[in-house]
Design a protein around this motif. Structure first.
Motif, PDB file in Angstrom:
ATOM      1  N   ALA A 159      33.612  49.329  17.908  1.00 56.54           N
ATOM      2  CA  ALA A 159      33.587  50.197  19.084  1.00 56.54           C
ATOM      3  C   ALA A 159      34.132  49.461  20.302  1.00 56.54           C
ATOM      4  O   ALA A 159      33.547  48.485  20.760  1.00 56.54           O
ATOM      5  CB  ALA A 159      32.157  50.664  19.360  1.00 56.54           C
ATOM      6  N   ARG A 160      35.273  49.907  20.808  1.00 53.75           N
ATOM      7  CA  ARG A 160      35.871  49.327  22.008  1.00 53.75           C
ATOM      8  C   ARG A 160      36.312  50.439  22.947  1.00 53.75           C
ATOM      9  O   ARG A 160      37.229  50.260  23.762  1.00 53.75           O
ATOM     10  CB  ARG A 160      37.058  48.428  21.648  1.00 53.75           C
ATOM     11  N   ASN A 161      35.671  51.592  22.816  1.00 55.21           N
ATOM     12  CA  ASN A 161      36.073  52.745  23.618  1.00 55.21           C
ATOM     13  C   ASN A 161      35.848  52.530  25.101  1.00 55.21           C
ATOM     14  O   ASN A 161      36.539  53.121  25.933  1.00 55.21           O
ATOM     15  CB  ASN A 161      35.312  53.991  23.153  1.00 55.21           C
ATOM     16  N   ASP A 162      34.873  51.685  25.455  1.00 62.21           N
ATOM     17  CA  ASP A 162      34.561  51.499  26.875  1.00 62.21           C
ATOM     18  C   ASP A 162      35.629  50.693  27.610  1.00 62.21           C
ATOM     19  O   ASP A 162      35.703  50.751  28.837  1.00 62.21           O
ATOM     20  CB  ASP A 162      33.184  50.855  27.053  1.00 62.21           C
ATOM     21  N   VAL A 163      36.464  49.948  26.878  1.00 56.76           N
ATOM     22  CA  VAL A 163      37.491  49.151  27.555  1.00 56.76           C
ATOM     23  C   VAL A 163      38.861  49.834  27.516  1.00 56.76           C
ATOM     24  O   VAL A 163      39.871  49.214  27.887  1.00 56.76           O
ATOM     25  CB  VAL A 163      37.590  47.731  26.959  1.00 56.76           C
ATOM     26  N   ALA A 164      38.890  51.080  27.085  1.00 55.09           N
ATOM     27  CA  ALA A 164      40.153  51.815  27.093  1.00 55.09           C
ATOM     28  C   ALA A 164      40.643  52.002  28.522  1.00 55.09           C
ATOM     29  O   ALA A 164      39.864  52.277  29.445  1.00 55.09           O
ATOM     30  CB  ALA A 164      39.961  53.179  26.426  1.00 55.09           C
ATOM     31  N   ILE A 165      41.920  51.845  28.732  1.00 49.98           N
ATOM     32  CA  ILE A 165      42.509  52.027  30.059  1.00 49.98           C
ATOM     33  C   ILE A 165      42.563  53.520  30.394  1.00 49.98           C
ATOM     34  O   ILE A 165      42.948  54.338  29.561  1.00 49.98           O
ATOM     35  CB  ILE A 165      43.929  51.435  30.106  1.00 49.98           C
ATOM     36  N   VAL A 166      42.161  53.867  31.602  1.00 49.38           N
ATOM     37  CA  VAL A 166      42.259  55.244  32.072  1.00 49.38           C
ATOM     38  C   VAL A 166      43.617  55.378  32.753  1.00 49.38           C
ATOM     39  O   VAL A 166      43.796  54.993  33.911  1.00 49.38           O
ATOM     40  CB  VAL A 166      41.109  55.594  33.038  1.00 49.38           C
ATOM     41  N   HIS A 167      44.603  55.897  32.036  1.00 54.03           N
ATOM     42  CA  HIS A 167      45.998  55.831  32.470  1.00 54.03           C
ATOM     43  C   HIS A 167      46.283  56.656  33.719  1.00 54.03           C
ATOM     44  O   HIS A 167      47.242  56.359  34.443  1.00 54.03           O
ATOM     45  CB  HIS A 167      46.908  56.263  31.322  1.00 54.03           C
ATOM     46  N   GLU A 168      45.488  57.676  33.977  1.00 50.50           N
ATOM     47  CA  GLU A 168      45.728  58.489  35.173  1.00 50.50           C
ATOM     48  C   GLU A 168      45.102  57.879  36.417  1.00 50.50           C
ATOM     49  O   GLU A 168      45.453  58.260  37.538  1.00 50.50           O
ATOM     50  CB  GLU A 168      45.165  59.890  34.975  1.00 50.50           C
ATOM     51  N   ALA A 169      44.177  56.968  36.243  1.00 56.25           N
ATOM     52  CA  ALA A 169      43.420  56.420  37.369  1.00 56.25           C
ATOM     53  C   ALA A 169      44.135  55.234  37.998  1.00 56.25           C
ATOM     54  O   ALA A 169      44.987  54.587  37.381  1.00 56.25           O
ATOM     55  CB  ALA A 169      42.028  56.016  36.908  1.00 56.25           C
ATOM     56  N   THR A 170      43.751  54.938  39.237  1.00 56.68           N
ATOM     57  CA  THR A 170      44.276  53.770  39.946  1.00 56.68           C
ATOM     58  C   THR A 170      43.102  52.946  40.468  1.00 56.68           C
ATOM     59  O   THR A 170      41.943  53.377  40.412  1.00 56.68           O
ATOM     60  CB  THR A 170      45.162  54.187  41.127  1.00 56.68           C
ATOM     61  N   ILE A 171      43.424  51.781  40.998  1.00 55.20           N
ATOM     62  CA  ILE A 171      42.386  50.912  41.557  1.00 55.20           C
ATOM     63  C   ILE A 171      41.629  51.613  42.684  1.00 55.20           C
ATOM     64  O   ILE A 171      40.452  51.358  42.922  1.00 55.20           O
ATOM     65  CB  ILE A 171      43.005  49.594  42.066  1.00 55.20           C
ATOM     66  N   ASP A 172      42.301  52.525  43.380  1.00 52.73           N
ATOM     67  CA  ASP A 172      41.650  53.248  44.478  1.00 52.73           C
ATOM     68  C   ASP A 172      40.540  54.171  43.992  1.00 52.73           C
ATOM     69  O   ASP A 172      39.747  54.665  44.804  1.00 52.73           O
ATOM     70  CB  ASP A 172      42.688  54.072  45.259  1.00 52.73           C
TER      71      ASP A 172
END
Length: 504
Positions: A159-172
């Motif tokens: 299980a590594r679902n929590d470290v998936a990159i949220v591609h639509e999101a930004t640091i802001d």
């Protein structure tokens, strides 16, 4: 699951099925006169993937649970053993023996539960996706792709679902205040090691952010859920849904025709959802008052410390896989119980019996749980701390809080696709059945003063849950009777009171 190893145990098991009029979850009857039924492999898979069970061959359910005529135990025993070895994967080390029932031979196959690393056990000829079964009620049911994926996840500890990159999101999309507080806490707890790197590196090391395929830094799912402004912008159902029902079953209307007493969708990062969940529960439960020697003690229907831990655990350990992202954490408040449930059962080899025991912890979302250790949190009563401890203390806190409130242990309902903890409504104590009258408050005030060298008006008011004006009324009454005396000027804000003498 206890195995059947004697004629007496076999007779008791069949008597139980006779009373029920059918098979039960842990036993499966098959007549097997002519041959071993083709469904035997499916039943072995189902038992191995659940909690184990026993297949009883040579008894007819349709004729009142009596031995089947013409049954040949030697042939059936051999074919049953062959099925366990060759027709399911992984092979099952079953205990297959011949026992006697009503003076007739019966074959009993005890199927143990497979280990977490071996599940799902499946029928070879059907393949893993079509041949994995699970036991529900008195039947074998084909597992869903979601259930199979969760077994594989547990098997591989992948299980590594929590470290998936949220591609639509930004640091802001990260909350600046939360992020600043987390960075400060992380640096203070690392004994200087975190000071050797800049903020960006520290965030990446803790998997709050990660570099996408284009070289852009973006929040991970864990970073967004723990420290984000509004994670539900990208994951609408990674929230908490609170429902207060008027009756003990969903869908049952109140006498006034209401389906709900209160409902709320609780959004935001995990720290905010926990606080809002406590507020929702608190405003919908009764807060009783017990009069003790130390004045009034508020006793809610459910201890909020236990509720907080259960909600925090649900949000931290829930399934964040793509298939699980459509289901929120649920808080269901009924007149007789409180249920908190989340998608995804216990992770890895952890079992319900191991909860709260030494070594009884396993984290599906390792990065998220590590981040939450340093996320600042302020409870609804003003207490400050961090969202989680991650020391295996969550379940013991729940258990101890319930015990302190004279409540039963929680009921745990754990399955492959979900986990639910149930708190039964607190019973009213003998003290609560006595009304909270002026007379017993006066006695409690007197007990409070007598147990201390001196007290102030505000101390009494705070302990009694009354205003300063009301507290002064009780104090003046006791002074006029010569039981209590004041210390210092009568109009001084620092005036204190103590017991003047023995009560006569």
């Amino acid at each position: 699951m206890p195995a059947i190893t004697s004629d007496e145990e076999l007779a008791r098991a069949i008597d139980r099925m006779r009373a029920a009029g059918t098979d039960v979850a842990e036993y499966e009857l098959k007549a097997s006169v002519d041959d071993l039924p083709k469904s035997t492999a499916e039943t072995m898979s189902a038992f191995a993937n659940t909690a184990g069970g026993t297949i009883i061959l040579g008894v007819r359910e349709s004729r009142g649970f009596h031995p089947a005529k013409g049954f040949v135990p030697k042939t059936i025993q051999a074919k049953c053993a062959q099925t366990a070895r060759e027709e399911v994967s992984p092979s099952i080390a079953s205990d297959i023996r011949v026992l006697m029932f009503e003076d007739a031979p019966v074959v009993v196959a005890n199927i143990p539960e497979a280990s977490a690393r071996q599940k799902p056990c499946y029928v070879r000829r059907l393949g893993q996706r079509n041949g994995s079964y699970i036991r529900t009620g008195d039947g074998d049911h084909k597992m869903t792709p979601y259930e199979i994926d969760r077994f594989i996840e547990n098997q591989l500890r992948s299980a590594r679902n929590d470290v998936a990159i949220v591609h639509e999101a930004t640091i802001d999309d990260l909350d600046a205040e939360l992020l600043s507080s987390w960075l400060a806490a992380e640096r203070s707890s690392s004994f200087g090691r975190a000071d050797a790197v800049d903020d960006c590196t520290l965030l990446a090391n803790r998997r709050v952010i990660a570099v996408d395929e284009d070289g852009t830094l973006r929040p991970t799912l864990a970073g967004l859920m723990a420290l984000g402004n509004y994670p539900q912008k990208y994951f609408p159902r990674l929230n908490v849904v609170f429902s207060c029902y008027p009756q003990s079953e969903k869908g049952t209307l109140s006498p006034q025709g209401k389906r709900f007493e209160d409902i709320a969708n609780l959004d935001g990062p995990i720290p905010q959802m926990i606080v809002d969940a406590l507020r929702a529960v608190s405003r919908n439960i009764k807060h009783g008052a017990i009069v003790k020697g130390a004045l009034r003690e508020d006793v809610p229907d459910y201890p909020l410390d236990a509720v907080r831990e259960a909600v925090a655990n649900a949000l931290m350990h829930r399934d964040y896989s793509f298939d699980g992202q459509g289901e929120p954490v649920m808080i269901d408040l009924y007149p007789d119980r409180l249920e908190i449930s989340n998608p995804g059962g216990l992770y890895g080899s952890l079992t319900v019996d191991q909860l709260g025991q030494r070594g009884g912890t396993a984290s599906r979302n390792q990065a998220l749980s590590r981040i939450l250790e340093e996320v600042p949190y302020t409870d609804i009563d003003g207490r400050r701390g961090h969202v989680v401890e991650n020391r295996g203390t969550g379940y013991p806190i729940i258990r101890n809080a319930l015990a302190d409130a004279l409540m039963d242990k929680p009921i745990i309902d754990n399955g492959l696709d979900g986990f639910r903890i149930i708190f039964r409504h607190r019973s009213m104590t003998e003290q609560e059945s006595t009304s909270y009258t002026r007379g017993n408050v006066r006695e409690a005030v007197l007990d409070f003063i007598s147990e201390r060298e001196s007290v102030s008006t505000s101390e009494i008011a705070r302990a009694a849950g009354v205003s300063n004006k009301t507290a002064r009324g009780y104090i003046n009454e006791l002074i006029n009777e010569g039981i209590v005396e004041g210390l210092g000027s009568q109009n001084s804000p620092k005036r204190r009171y103590r017991l003047a003498g023995k009560r006569g």
